[in-house]
Write an enzyme that holds these catalytic residues in place. Structure first.
Site, PDB file in Angstrom:
ATOM      1  N   HIS A 111      -6.335   7.374   7.359  1.00  0.00           N
ATOM      2  CA  HIS A 111      -5.379   9.089   7.626  1.00  0.00           C
ATOM      3  C   HIS A 111      -6.229   9.930   6.692  1.00  0.00           C
ATOM      4  CE1 HIS A 111      -1.783   5.963   5.729  1.00  0.00           C
ATOM      5  NE2 HIS A 111      -2.312   5.666   7.134  1.00  0.00           N
ATOM      6  N   HIS A 180       5.369  -5.404   5.446  1.00  0.00           N
ATOM      7  CA  HIS A 180       4.246  -4.586   6.474  1.00  0.00           C
ATOM      8  C   HIS A 180       4.474  -4.754   8.191  1.00  0.00           C
ATOM      9  CE1 HIS A 180       1.317  -2.273   8.298  1.00  0.00           C
ATOM     10  NE2 HIS A 180       1.424  -1.724   7.630  1.00  0.00           N
TER      11      HIS A 180
END
Length: 433
Positions: A111, A180
């Site tokens: 990110h 996840h």
């Protein structure tokens, strides 16, 4: 007499949006079990540091160390880092590590790096004023060190890690354990890989997930988790502190200690807290991306949850604000999204994970999107995605939730309807899952 209708509200970013469905067709509403909250967070945390799972108390691990490095996630994750750090820093001080020998390293994976206000909000003002804070940037090759390959299943993983991790002699990872779609559950060693690793390392573990027969949401043992933990073992992650929070933000449990044993204990609580027990898959699934709302890169988690809850040939109504658009820093994502599931998998198999130019991390998301859109029609309600984005993704835009539900019922008249209000985090369980 008109058929009875049921009004339902789901999160849409910071707002709530509502719609109505025929009551007789509503199959499930996605309610989560409400578990008790940790009564005294600070006391519970200290107790876990003194009596961790699978390792000695943290004060013993800290004795004689010269430099502790604390890994913390970025602003796309919800660990209460600002509550953990004051307790942890005081504890390390008591164990002989003063603040000047402790450093925080943000662990955003691939990110973007955070802004200063985002970092301050994440770590809290007390930690901001007490210790040095650095940010990992996966694009900064000069900050990385290459180590030997590790193997996960049939995938070889090149290990590139931020040099600061290797320079520290006590590495502590903070995290939050949620279902996840790649690693089974977040948390544990995931703060290190992908948190502070290079692009090639993260590409390889993502591809290990992509090439599995099914998306490994909630699957604890897999080549992906094996690879993540082998990287952490190679690098020397000494201790984790993980929480499980519910969608309201309440902390349900704190686990600490060995990055495998403590993590598995927390994952058991997470599975219970986020499970949505399905009586059957529905013809139509309305899913909110909440709380993974910031962009499509995060919001796709909601689609993956819906993938397990919808029948083949069904319709997904996808509520995803995406205020920052499609993605932050993966320009090749658009190329991967264009491919079919078979095309994407075939192309992935021809690429070396060390080839950063191919952006295999984007490939993982693109292939998952293809798998889902080939299973079900996707109607999207969004403010942040452009018409071009939506066409590329293979969705159909609807102006609001009610219009989307009505459109779904046009496509499947009389279809059963399921709702996943916390799609970004939930774990739909049906059959043998």
């Amino acid at each position: 007499m008109a058929a009875a209708r049921t009004r339902i509200e789901i999160p849409y970013g910071a707002e709530r949006r509502s719609f109505e469905v025929p009551a007789a067709q509503l199959l499930f509403r996605g309610e989560l079990e409400e578990l008790p909250e940790v009564a005294d967070f600070e006391a519970a945390l200290r107790a876990r540091l003194e009596a961790p799972v699978g390792t000695a108390p943290l004060r013993e691990l800290a004795a004689g160390r010269r430099h502790a490095l604390i890994l913390v996630e970025d602003s796309t994750r919800a660990t209460p880092v600002d509550r953990i750090l004051p307790v942890l820093l005081d504890y390390l001080n008591e164990a002989g590590l003063p603040d000047e020998r402790v450093e925080i390293l943000t662990a955003p994976g691939t990110h973007r790096v955070m802004t200063e206000p985002e970092v301050r909000a994440k770590v809290g003002e007390e930690a901001w004023s007490r210790v040095r804070i650095s940010q990992h940037d996966c694009n900064d090759a000069a900050s990385m060190t290459d180590l030997e390959l590790v193997t996960a299943g049939s995938v070889e993983i090149p290990v590139q890690v931020n040099r600061k991790v290797l320079e520290a002699d006590l590495v502590i990872g903070l995290g939050n354990i949620l279902p996840h779609c790649g690693a089974g559950f977040s948390g544990g060693a995931k703060i290190l890989q992908p948190g502070v690793c290079g692009f090639a390392t993260t590409s390889a573990t993502h591809i290990a997930a992509t090439l599995l027969p099914e998306i490994p949401l909630g699957v604890m043992e897999s080549p992906v988790r094996e690879g993540i933990e082998e990287v952490a073992r190679r690098v020397g992650l000494a201790f984790i502190i993980n929480v499980v929070r519910d969608p309201k933000g309440r902390v349900l449990t704190i686990v600490a200690g060995d990055f495998v044993e403590a993590h598995r204990r927390g994952a058991e609580v997470s599975r219970r807290a986020y499970a949505v027990r399905l009586p059957a898959q529905a013809d139509i699934v309305v899913v909110s991306s909440y709380p993974a709302d910031i962009d499509w890169w995060q919001a796709e988690k909601g689609l993956i949850a819906a993938h397990f809850a919808v029948k083949t040939g069904g319709v997904i109504v996808f509520a995803a604000p995406c205020p920052e658009g499609l993605e932050h820093n993966h320009p090749l994502l658009r190329d991967w999204i264009r491919l079919s599931y078979e095309e994407g998998c075939a192309k992935i198999r021809t690429i070396d994970p060390a080839d950063v130019s191919a952006d295999l991390i984007s490939a993982d998301l693109g292939v998952d999107n293809a798998k889902i859109r080939e299973r079900a029609t996707i109607l999207v309600v969004t403010d942040g995605l452009s018409d071009a984005d939506i066409e590329l993704l293979g969705y159909e835009r609807c102006p609001d939730l009610q219009s989307a539900v009505d459109r779904a019922l046009e496509l499947i008249p009389g279809g059963t309807i399921g709702v996943l209000p916390y799609g970004g985090d939930c774990l739909p369980l049906a059959g043998t899952r």
